[in-house]
Enzyme design. Sequence first.
Site, PDB file in Angstrom:
ATOM      1  CE  LYS A 173       7.435   8.345  -1.386  1.00 45.06           C
ATOM      2  NZ  LYS A 173       6.368   8.865  -1.980  1.00 45.06           N
ATOM      3  N   GLY A 226       3.411  -0.275   3.171  1.00 41.71           N
ATOM      4  CA  GLY A 226       2.794  -0.372   1.733  1.00 41.71           C
ATOM      5  C   GLY A 226       2.934  -1.755   1.326  1.00 41.71           C
ATOM      6  CB  SER A 227       2.499  -3.014  -1.899  1.00 40.32           C
ATOM      7  OG  SER A 227       3.662  -2.479  -2.753  1.00 40.32           O
ATOM      8  CB  VAL A 230       7.097  -1.091  -2.698  1.00 35.93           C
ATOM      9  CG1 VAL A 230       7.840  -0.077  -2.012  1.00 35.93           C
ATOM     10  CG2 VAL A 230       6.593  -0.962  -3.949  1.00 35.93           C
ATOM     11  N   GLY A 231       8.265  -3.273  -0.545  1.00 33.69           N
ATOM     12  CA  GLY A 231       8.744  -3.786   0.818  1.00 33.69           C
ATOM     13  C   GLY A 231      10.138  -4.623   0.660  1.00 33.69           C
ATOM     14  CD  GLU A 248       1.265  -3.172   8.369  1.00 35.91           C
ATOM     15  OE1 GLU A 248       0.915  -4.212   7.551  1.00 35.91           O
ATOM     16  OE2 GLU A 248       0.596  -2.171   8.218  1.00 35.91           O
ATOM     17  CB  CYS A 282      -2.727  -3.365   6.260  1.00 36.98           C
ATOM     18  SG  CYS A 282      -2.663  -2.401   7.682  1.00 36.98           S
ATOM     19  CD  GLN A 329      -6.100  -0.063  -4.757  1.00 40.64           C
ATOM     20  OE1 GLN A 329      -5.101   0.411  -4.813  1.00 40.64           O
ATOM     21  NE2 GLN A 329      -6.322  -1.450  -4.712  1.00 40.64           N
ATOM     22  CD  GLU A 381      -2.869  -5.882   1.310  1.00 41.09           C
ATOM     23  OE1 GLU A 381      -2.062  -5.152   0.956  1.00 41.09           O
ATOM     24  OE2 GLU A 381      -3.263  -5.499   2.567  1.00 41.09           O
TER      25      GLU A 381
END
Length: 483
Positions: A173, A226-227, A230-231, A248, A282, A329, A381
């Site tokens: 995905k 990703g963020s 969400v992780g 990551e 990142c 963003q 971040e």
Amino acid sequence: MTQSYQNYIAGEWVAGGSEIENRNPSDVSDIIGLYAQASADQLDQALDQARVAQAEWEATGIEKKYNVLMAIGTEMMARAEELGTLLSREEGKPIAEGKGEVYRAGQFFTYYAAETLRQMGDTADSVRDGIEIDVRREALGVVGIISPWNFPTATASWKIAPALCYGNAVVWKPANATPASAVALTEIIAKQDVPKGLFSLVMGTGSEIGQRLVESPKVDGISFTGSVPVGKGIARAAIENLTKVQMEMGSKNALAVMDDADIDLAVAMSAGGAFGGSGQKCTASSRLIVHANVHDEFVEKLLKATQAMKVGHGQHAGTQIGPVVSQQQLDENLKYVELGKSEGAELACGGQRLDMPTTGFYMSPGVFINTKNDMRINREEMFAPLAAVIKVGSYDEALTTLNDTNFGLTAGIMTNSLARATHFRRNAKAGCVMVNLATAGTDYHVPFGGRGDSSYGPREQGSYAAEFYTVVKTAYISSGTPV
Ligand code: NDP
């Protein structure tokens, strides 16, 4: 008419329940295509067929696997210009960066082609007479891959290539912001003679298709980039089924500039590390921790270098910084600019929305000075072309400040002192440490990952990737009754 692109599910290109529009962030009037959104049933079908295909693929000889991965990588490298331009068109980064990314992605496949031939295990004598032990790795099984938009081709490739190398099936995905690069990579993979359904592309939103993928008991492992929020949600969902996870999730990397550094080099590494890819990395050098003895000279030169960087259309020659990926963003970035100012940081240059001949998400690279490490702009971040300078009085203070973060992906030092460089390498709390280099920029044949909120689970890339994509089997072999 705008072209429609389909998902690749269980070996077939299929339309989805709906489509999304993909527009160029350098020029929103440029529509790249319409991209299918997979349904829940299609995802389940992909997962079921992946299970069947995985068994066949795992039993396939290593030379065949080598040939498949080599063919994918070779084609990507040969088409780096074309696919890099497409990537630039949907993500916004300058074409040179897009081309470099596609070429690098090809190298992940050729590297893991070679890894297929390095099927080394361990042997041991049993503590019992007449028994030998063989320890080897087997495939994890069906792997769900969830990738971001900032390196849409490279990140996906450093997950897909090892997954296939070690005998797994993949259901991918990609981020909905960059579906064209996902379809392009899938078209190359789909040309290969592999079991039907070994690789599926399921485009769709993270909250629907992504969430269903991570909650599925049909998945043996999830590799995510990703963020952090969400992780964390993925980890919670995965633990319900005891699904293995590797994640990551970004960082707040610092580059320490010491008073014995080559200042011109430090400025070049800082500007490149902070603003390359519009700061949407990142590994971006977003905190610049500078020794007081060289602070004023460094800042003066950094501002000059930053203001000289050319912001422009990603597909135009001479552009060094393209637009950011989306309106959302850009809005977030501008909020951080206001937040920094409200926290007492001084915006010394940039950080403004820019108007260009085409309508896109442009902003000038910005430098904050007189910042403190406890400000939110130094703790969160931002994923923006923004850097913050923190003045310190000593190497010890620089190291303490650098390590004072919830993250820990990359960290760098600019110094001509071997003693400081050595001490730093051993004491910086990060997964990757750079000496006289920007915090961004890593290789493909060695492990990549971080500490703290930056990463969770086994490392990615190089032979270390085997930790995630395989399971270990210990076999005991008796040669019969001992005489
Ligand atoms: P997300 O973490 O939302 O997205 C990353 C990937 O996860 C995308 O493919 C996304 O799908 C998918 N996803 C989103 N929600 C779920 C879910 N509930 N279950 C499973 N998959 C999901 O990042 P954003 O794109 O929204 O970016 C936000 C911020 O995250 C950035 O500003 C940056 O700070 C950070 N980030 C860090 C990255 C890194 O390299 N470390 C990469 C990207 C973002 P979709 O987008 O299609 O909905």
